[in-house]
Scaffold this active site. Structure first.
Site, PDB file in Angstrom:
ATOM      1  N   HIS A   1      -7.092   4.122   0.577  1.00 18.48           N
ATOM      2  CA  HIS A   1      -6.871   2.754   0.095  1.00 18.48           C
ATOM      3  C   HIS A   1      -6.979   1.720   1.209  1.00 18.48           C
ATOM      4  O   HIS A   1      -7.163   0.529   0.939  1.00 18.48           O
ATOM      5  CB  HIS A   1      -5.530   2.649  -0.641  1.00 18.48           C
TER       6      HIS A   1
ATOM      7  N   ASP B   1      -5.433  10.020  -2.065  1.00 15.60           N
ATOM      8  CA  ASP B   1      -5.504   8.888  -1.143  1.00 15.60           C
ATOM      9  C   ASP B   1      -5.630   9.386   0.301  1.00 15.60           C
ATOM     10  O   ASP B   1      -4.655   9.395   1.064  1.00 15.60           O
ATOM     11  CB  ASP B   1      -4.254   8.024  -1.309  1.00 15.60           C
TER      12      ASP B   1
ATOM     13  N   SER C   1       0.450   1.873   6.009  1.00 16.86           N
ATOM     14  CA  SER C   1      -0.524   2.678   5.281  1.00 16.86           C
ATOM     15  C   SER C   1      -1.449   3.441   6.218  1.00 16.86           C
ATOM     16  O   SER C   1      -1.909   2.911   7.230  1.00 16.86           O
ATOM     17  CB  SER C   1      -1.371   1.786   4.371  1.00 16.86           C
TER      18      SER C   1
END
Length: 371
Positions: free
Chosen positions: A144, A211, A317
């Site tokens: 992502h 992901d 992230s």
């Protein structure tokens, strides 16, 4: 098309009459000495990737024949499928020196930490997302991070290692002498040769599935006391961590994420931070992040945290969820998603379960090369 069909058929036929009776799942080595495991053709992503080529030449067939390691009694083919092997110096543990329960990190505490840098339309460089160095040529991050960059029309520019404070801890200089060390810490940017997002990555009602992203660097990273790879979850030739399962698992996450738990905050911290987290009940986590189709939190996820104001957040992230076992640090997960408001009591962060994706990682690290 004819050549591809003939080459593929030749491989299968020759393998069926191969005289050696290799044992399934036994360790093996390829002709070039790469460590592997003897498996069925359909279980080896590396071989399947080769067979999907538009054209297979006769030297490709010869190469594939060299990977044979036997057949099963029923005639099914076995091939030596290359496996990722952790480097001897991976996962040096420095967990003992950090502040328990705090957010501060020491310079060089997590030598596998990498920072993804993207170039915007105005050619400005944006630091956005963390990553983990797993070898001299590869880093792992979250898919992502790239799709979010695409939405802003950013493109990957480079991967930085040996970073701690990307704003001012050494000014405009790339090196800084650190007290207590004989050598300076020198941040360095590496160009990206290619990157691969998991082909089945998707977002389902806020739940990120598959992901994970693998980035190949254009040059080999130079290891030193401040730069070293983290270990992947491989133990005795199997994909697992050498630690017991359960809610008592303790993890550490690190990244340049926001220290503000508010929903509106999306900025990154300039300085590398860390947080200690405990494993969170998987079924309870699945119910918290329910999706209409039922294809939500599953085996490809790890849930951790759930304590008020103790969570990974915006900007973390792609960074590592780490687990220490037998004095070595392993990459258990990759920071993926959570509640919109970070640090909500009773709601964990969700991380990509690296163990679940080891076969994909191996397929991508060996893609396009002879082993």
């Amino acid at each position: 098309m004819y050549l591809a069909w003939r080459a593929a058929c030749g491989l299968v036929c020759l393998m069926v009459i191969w005289p050696c009776r290799g044992q399934e799942q036994e360790p093996c080595k390829t002709p070039k000495g790469t460590v592997g495991r003897c498996v069925r053709v359909r279980e080896c992503g590396y071989i399947l990737d080769l067979l999907r080529r538009d054209r297979l030449l006769f030297n490709d067939t010869e190469y594939l024949e060299g990977l044979q390691c036997g057949t099963l009694p029923d005639g099914l083919s076995l091939v030596c499928c290359p496996q990722f092997v952790n480097e001897p110096n991976c996962g040096p543990s420095a967990f003992g020196v950090r502040i328990v329960g705090g957010n501060d990190t020491e310079i060089g505490e997590f030598p596998w930490m990498a920072l993804l840098r993207f170039r915007g339309r105005n050619r400005k460089i944006h630091e956005n997302c963390g990553a983990s160095l797993i070898s001299k040529r590869f880093v792992l991050s979250a898919a992502h991070c790239f799709t979010a960059a695409y939405s802003k029309r950013w493109i990957i520019h480079s991967v930085r290692v040996a970073e701690w404070n990307f704003m001012n801890h050494r000014g405009s200089k790339d090196c800084k002498q650190v007290k207590g060390y004989d050598v300076p810490i020198c941040r360095k940017d590496y160009n990206v040769a290619r990157f691969a997002l998991h082909p089945d990555y998707r977002v389902n009602s806020g739940v990120h599935v598959n992901d994970i992203a693998l980035i190949e660097l254009a040059a080999e990273v130079e290891y030193n006391i401040f730069v070293a790879p983290i270990c992947l979850p491989i133990s005795n030739g199997t994909y697992q961590l050498p630690a017991s399962d359960g809610l008592d698992k303790e993890y550490t996450a690190a990244g340049w994420g926001s220290t503000d738990t508010g929903k509106e905050s999306s900025s990154m911290s300039y300085r590398l931070m860390q947080i200690n987290l405990r494993g969170f009940d998987h079924e309870r986590c699945r119910r918290l992040f329910q999706v209409p189709s039922g294809s939500g939190v599953g085996e490809g996820h790890i849930c951790a945290g759930g304590v008020r104001d103790q969570d990974t957040c915006h900007g973390d992230s792609g960074g590592p969820l780490m687990e220490s076992a037998e004095g070595v640090v392993y990459l258990a997960g990759i920071t993926s998603f959570g509640w919109p408001r970070c640090g909500k009591d009773g709601v964990p962060g969700v991380y990509t379960n690296v163990t679940h994706y080891m076969e994909w990682i191996e397929q991508e690290t060996f893609r396009g090369i002879e082993v």
